[in-house]
Design a protein around this motif. Structure first.
Motif, PDB file in Angstrom:
ATOM      1  N   HIS A   1      -5.436  -7.989   5.608  1.00  0.00           N
ATOM      2  CA  HIS A   1      -6.681  -7.206   5.486  1.00  0.00           C
ATOM      3  C   HIS A   1      -6.401  -5.739   5.786  1.00  0.00           C
ATOM      4  N   ASP A   2      -5.693  -5.497   6.891  1.00  0.00           N
ATOM      5  CA  ASP A   2      -5.381  -4.114   7.272  1.00  0.00           C
ATOM      6  C   ASP A   2      -4.591  -3.402   6.168  1.00  0.00           C
ATOM      7  N   GLN A   3      -3.591  -4.114   5.647  1.00  0.00           N
ATOM      8  CA  GLN A   3      -2.781  -3.514   4.578  1.00  0.00           C
ATOM      9  C   GLN A   3      -3.630  -3.222   3.334  1.00  0.00           C
ATOM     10  N   LEU A   4      -4.523  -4.171   3.040  1.00  0.00           N
ATOM     11  CA  LEU A   4      -5.379  -4.016   1.864  1.00  0.00           C
ATOM     12  C   LEU A   4      -6.263  -2.778   2.015  1.00  0.00           C
ATOM     13  N   ILE A   5      -6.764  -2.579   3.230  1.00  0.00           N
ATOM     14  CA  ILE A   5      -7.576  -1.382   3.479  1.00  0.00           C
ATOM     15  C   ILE A   5      -6.752  -0.130   3.184  1.00  0.00           C
ATOM     16  N   ASP A   6      -5.501  -0.136   3.650  1.00  0.00           N
ATOM     17  CA  ASP A   6      -4.635   1.026   3.417  1.00  0.00           C
ATOM     18  C   ASP A   6      -4.442   1.282   1.921  1.00  0.00           C
ATOM     19  N   CYS A   7      -4.140   0.233   1.175  1.00  0.00           N
ATOM     20  CA  CYS A   7      -3.921   0.373  -0.263  1.00  0.00           C
ATOM     21  C   CYS A   7      -5.157   0.931  -0.952  1.00  0.00           C
ATOM     22  N   ILE A   8      -6.296   0.408  -0.583  1.00  0.00           N
ATOM     23  CA  ILE A   8      -7.535   0.833  -1.228  1.00  0.00           C
ATOM     24  C   ILE A   8      -7.813   2.295  -0.889  1.00  0.00           C
ATOM     25  N   GLU A   9      -7.584   2.626   0.380  1.00  0.00           N
ATOM     26  CA  GLU A   9      -7.818   4.003   0.806  1.00  0.00           C
ATOM     27  C   GLU A   9      -6.863   4.956   0.077  1.00  0.00           C
ATOM     28  N   ALA A  10      -5.628   4.493  -0.154  1.00  0.00           N
ATOM     29  CA  ALA A  10      -4.637   5.328  -0.837  1.00  0.00           C
ATOM     30  C   ALA A  10      -4.815   5.307  -2.355  1.00  0.00           C
ATOM     31  N   GLY A  11      -5.680   4.414  -2.841  1.00  0.00           N
ATOM     32  CA  GLY A  11      -5.891   4.315  -4.284  1.00  0.00           C
ATOM     33  C   GLY A  11      -4.715   3.694  -5.012  1.00  0.00           C
ATOM     34  N   ASP A  12      -3.934   2.902  -4.298  1.00  0.00           N
ATOM     35  CA  ASP A  12      -2.753   2.275  -4.900  1.00  0.00           C
ATOM     36  C   ASP A  12      -3.145   0.937  -5.517  1.00  0.00           C
ATOM     37  N   GLU A  13      -3.483   0.958  -6.796  1.00  0.00           N
ATOM     38  CA  GLU A  13      -4.039  -0.241  -7.427  1.00  0.00           C
ATOM     39  C   GLU A  13      -3.024  -1.375  -7.539  1.00  0.00           C
ATOM     40  N   ASP A  14      -1.775  -1.037  -7.869  1.00  0.00           N
ATOM     41  CA  ASP A  14      -0.768  -2.089  -8.007  1.00  0.00           C
ATOM     42  C   ASP A  14      -0.534  -2.807  -6.680  1.00  0.00           C
ATOM     43  N   ALA A  15      -0.408  -2.024  -5.618  1.00  0.00           N
ATOM     44  CA  ALA A  15      -0.187  -2.628  -4.308  1.00  0.00           C
ATOM     45  C   ALA A  15      -1.378  -3.480  -3.891  1.00  0.00           C
ATOM     46  N   ALA A  16      -2.581  -2.981  -4.185  1.00  0.00           N
ATOM     47  CA  ALA A  16      -3.785  -3.735  -3.826  1.00  0.00           C
ATOM     48  C   ALA A  16      -3.817  -5.075  -4.545  1.00  0.00           C
ATOM     49  N   ALA A  17      -3.512  -5.051  -5.838  1.00  0.00           N
ATOM     50  CA  ALA A  17      -3.518  -6.290  -6.614  1.00  0.00           C
ATOM     51  C   ALA A  17      -2.460  -7.260  -6.088  1.00  0.00           C
ATOM     52  N   ALA A  18      -1.277  -6.733  -5.783  1.00  0.00           N
ATOM     53  CA  ALA A  18      -0.199  -7.586  -5.276  1.00  0.00           C
ATOM     54  C   ALA A  18      -0.589  -8.206  -3.934  1.00  0.00           C
ATOM     55  N   LEU A  19      -1.199  -7.384  -3.080  1.00  0.00           N
ATOM     56  CA  LEU A  19      -1.625  -7.891  -1.778  1.00  0.00           C
ATOM     57  C   LEU A  19      -2.706  -8.959  -1.921  1.00  0.00           C
TER      58      LEU A  19
END
Lengths: 236, 236
Positions: B184-202
């Motif tokens: 969850h924490d990592q997902l928040i970071d990805c979303i905040e950074a706008g990193d769509e690929d990382a968010a999808a992978a997570l």
DNA sequence: TAAAAACAATTTGTATTCAATTATTTTTTT
DNA sequence: AAAAAAATAATTGAATACAAATTGTTTTTA
């Protein structure tokens, strides 16, 4: 044929649904409870049940103390539509190839022949309704209670957008409709053969064609310009 | 604080929704109109409106002349769930990374800290509700009226399935919950950074973890066997 | 004349009443 | 005694009646 309250209720539901899909009721249009109740011989109680059901399915929106309206088709909505549609359509086609049964395939074929008839002699409404039903059946084949609600919402707006270009304005658009019908036939074959990859790929092709058709309608000038031709007579 | 019909209606909606998500009302359980109407100080008319809304959202099912029931969780449903969930979750996470705004990110962080509190001292209900809300917010971030209905239905059943294993039975399951919180924490970071690929992978990782947790509950013996260990004391 | 307030009319939401359907119990028949 | 049938109770659906909120119009006032 019986004509009890249950039947009248269903007729109301079908009529509203149809009118919205065909743009006979346009996005944002008010829906008057009293008028409808009288028209369909129902009291307001069951009428409102139908309105709430349609709201739950995305056809209309019910605002607090301010009645119902046909669901909007905003700019944002269109953007969401373009982002979501190819993904869901591909997933649904894939699952349909995996899960379709013989009865459903028969119904799909019947609907496709209705679509072909509508392309020849039918109205824009007929075309759109047959096309929508075609894709709805593929949704039923996919047999996922999780995907179906998204597909239904996409089909509502696809139908409404499609209503604006299913009456072809030029040769290219007419050719696209013929191509769409061909793709339907191919899709039926894939599903019948259980070829999930081919079905998913075809769904994407089908989407791209539809997207081109929409773009052709939204920006006819820029298209003509891009084609390096003068604006033709029948585009006026 | 006001206590008009509108408020009571909302309370009824929230209570039913919560009870279903937490399995306080189990799949298939009957819902009695008269009892509920009395309990919430409403007449049957607005009560039925709420029931119809919940039915439209997939929480309950309304059968003709035979009242409402909490939506089933059948074998087929579970199969559909496993097929659909990873796809939708990944798509939603990707769109969330693209579209989330600051307010939503704040709310997501608040909900995540509630989830952490629930992991420490809360009940299974608290955990499940916070987790469900967490993923619902990501759905809101994705900002697609087309995906949201599917996501909501997945979350209903994910919540209900989750209620059966969010009270950890062994060390591995407890560790998984800690890992889920980390994701969850990592997902928040990805979303905040706008990193769509990382968010999808997570989102896919997160799903796989959840799936393992479910499988661990559904078939604890076979898992232990696969791990080559004797069945541990606290799994009895 | 324009803005604001008061009033009236329309529309929406809720409660109550009535009708129809389904479930349960009792009675009857084999 | 078991099964079928009938009667009764309980539940759900629809219509009407009532209440609250919104909208539109008129009247008043600055």
């Amino acid at each position: 044929m019986r004509n009890d309250a249950k039947t009248r209720k269903k007729k109301l539901y079908d009529a509203l649904r149809r009118d919205i899909l065909t743009m006979d009721r346009v996005p944002g249009a008010d829906i008057d409870e009293v008028t409808l109740a009288e028209a369909f011989g129902l009291s307001r109680t069951p009428l409102r049940e139908v309105l709430q059901q349609l709201a739950g399915e995305g056809y209309i929106s019910n605002r607090e103390n301010r009645g119902s309206r046909v669901a909007d088709l905003s700019h944002q909505t269109l953007r969401d539509f373009f982002l979501t549609a190819p993904m869901i359509y591909a997933a649904v086609a894939r699952l349909a190839a995996l899960n379709a049964n013989a009865l459903q395939i028969d119904e799909l074929k019947r609907t496709q022949s209705e679509f072909k008839s509508a392309l020849k002699g039918g109205s824009a409404q007929d075309r759109t309704l047959a096309n929508t039903r075609f894709h709805e059946i593929i949704g039923e084949m996919a047999h996922s209670i999780y995907l179906m609600p998204s597909l239904q919402r996409l089909l509502i707006d696809h139908s409404r957008i499609g209503m604006t270009f299913n009456r072809p304005r030029n040769d290219k658009m007419a050719a696209n409709l013929a191509m769409a019908s061909q793709q339907h036939d191919q899709l039926i074959d894939c599903i019948e053969a259980g070829d999930e990859d081919a079905a998913a790929a075809l769904a994407v092709d089908h989407w791209n064609l539809s997207r081109d058709q929409i773009e052709m309608f939204v920006m006819p000038q820029s298209l003509d310009t891009h084609m390096g031709a003068a604006i033709t007579a029948n585009s006026a």
